[in-house]
Design an enzyme around this catalytic site. Sequence first.
Site, short mmCIF file in Angstrom:
data_model
loop_
_atom_site.label_atom_id
_atom_site.label_comp_id
_atom_site.label_asym_id
_atom_site.label_seq_id
_atom_site.Cartn_x
_atom_site.Cartn_y
_atom_site.Cartn_z
N ASP A 126 21.10 33.65 44.13
CA ASP A 126 20.33 34.82 44.19
C ASP A 126 19.80 34.94 45.35
O ASP A 126 18.86 34.06 45.71
CB ASP A 126 19.45 35.11 42.97
CG ASP A 126 18.75 36.22 42.96
OD1 ASP A 126 19.14 37.24 43.77
OD2 ASP A 126 17.93 36.49 42.03
N HIS A 186 11.36 33.99 40.36
CA HIS A 186 11.74 33.72 39.03
C HIS A 186 12.53 32.46 38.96
O HIS A 186 13.29 32.18 40.02
CB HIS A 186 12.44 34.83 38.42
CG HIS A 186 13.65 35.41 39.12
ND1 HIS A 186 14.86 34.92 39.05
CD2 HIS A 186 13.64 36.16 40.11
CE1 HIS A 186 15.68 35.26 39.99
NE2 HIS A 186 14.90 36.06 40.68
N HIS A 226 16.81 35.80 35.06
CA HIS A 226 15.34 35.83 35.28
C HIS A 226 14.95 34.99 34.10
O HIS A 226 14.88 35.40 32.76
CB HIS A 226 14.77 37.13 35.17
CG HIS A 226 15.23 38.01 36.42
ND1 HIS A 226 15.86 39.07 36.27
CD2 HIS A 226 14.95 37.94 37.64
CE1 HIS A 226 16.21 39.62 37.59
NE2 HIS A 226 15.63 38.78 38.39
N GLU A 245 11.35 35.38 46.33
CA GLU A 245 11.65 36.86 46.87
C GLU A 245 10.50 37.72 47.32
O GLU A 245 10.35 38.62 46.73
CB GLU A 245 12.88 37.51 45.88
CG GLU A 245 12.42 37.71 44.52
CD GLU A 245 13.53 38.46 43.98
OE1 GLU A 245 13.96 39.50 44.50
OE2 GLU A 245 13.90 38.20 42.72
N GLU A 263 15.21 36.54 50.35
CA GLU A 263 15.32 35.78 49.17
C GLU A 263 16.15 34.65 49.25
O GLU A 263 17.24 34.58 49.91
CB GLU A 263 15.90 36.79 47.74
CG GLU A 263 15.98 35.93 46.57
CD GLU A 263 16.17 36.88 45.41
OE1 GLU A 263 16.80 37.89 45.53
OE2 GLU A 263 15.80 36.27 44.45
MN MN Z 1 17.94 38.94 43.96
MN MN Z 2 16.01 37.39 42.25
#
Ligand code: MN
Ligand code: MN
Length: 298
Positions: free
Chosen positions: A96, A156, A164, A189, A281
């Site tokens: 991510d 997260h 998440h 992030e 992020e």
């Molecule tokens: Mn993201």
């Molecule tokens: Mn994220």
Amino acid sequence: MDKETEEKWIGAGKIGSNALLQGAKLIKAGVSLLEVAEKIESIIIKAGAKPAFPCNISINDLAAHFTPNLNDKQVFNENDVVKLDVGAQIDGCICDNAITVDLSGKNNDLVKASRDAVENAVKIVKPGLEIREIGKVIEEAIKSYGFNPITNLCGHGIEEYTQHAGLMIPNYDNKSTIKLKEGQVIAIEPFATSGEGHVTEGAPSNIYRLVNLKPVRDKNAREVLGFIAENYKTLPFAKRWVIKELGAKANFGFLFLEKQGNLSSYPQLPERSKKLVSQAEHTVIVKKKSIVTSAWTD
Ligand code: MN
Ligand code: MN
């Protein structure tokens, strides 16, 4: 985490960060959001992974959660501040990562504020670290540029097929003494803004997730539900992905599933005071020598 699994997380990170950087280069005034989203997702697929979630393209005061539908004609404008958030996954092991593209060329500090924040934060990640320390580093970096962190958005934990997962990584010193553990995967992030530093829930985003498999009577809805469960499992997905595979008739099934509560849609997240927002992020595997899976290689 065994070696083979770790390699999947790292492999997803390489593909995800490459797709992010290539995608960022496509963002120019006059280019359509849909074209950029679809190109990025196809870069991920061609590299041998799958999108972990729809390519998020969030502009100006929108902090997160927008992906275009198939009929979306929206193009980038020359003054846009664009958050590009991209995910790749291999067997559920997710990368991510996000970057901000400033088409105006006037918001360099805003872009650097969230970039510095994430770069500083990933350096301190190790087992036993209290998560407030990450928030502190992020807050300091963003405030050093005269901006505010968005305090009601956070990083997260990530687990296989769960983008998440439980753990929240704050973007300010929230005093939490929860400690990072060896082998955890986390996304950090930070969001920086010239505004108050709060997001509210806006219009629907065209991004959905499956919340339950409660049986449906409608034949079309049943087909859509089966397709989603098989292809996306518990990961976020775009309505346009489903329509592309199953055709326009899937629109009806979609409505039905939303109404019955099988699907839930993510809201767009605008900054409350309507000011510009930047985001950066990275995904990190927590170890004595932590691994930033989405690290830039150029
Ligand atoms: Mn993201
Ligand atoms: Mn994220």
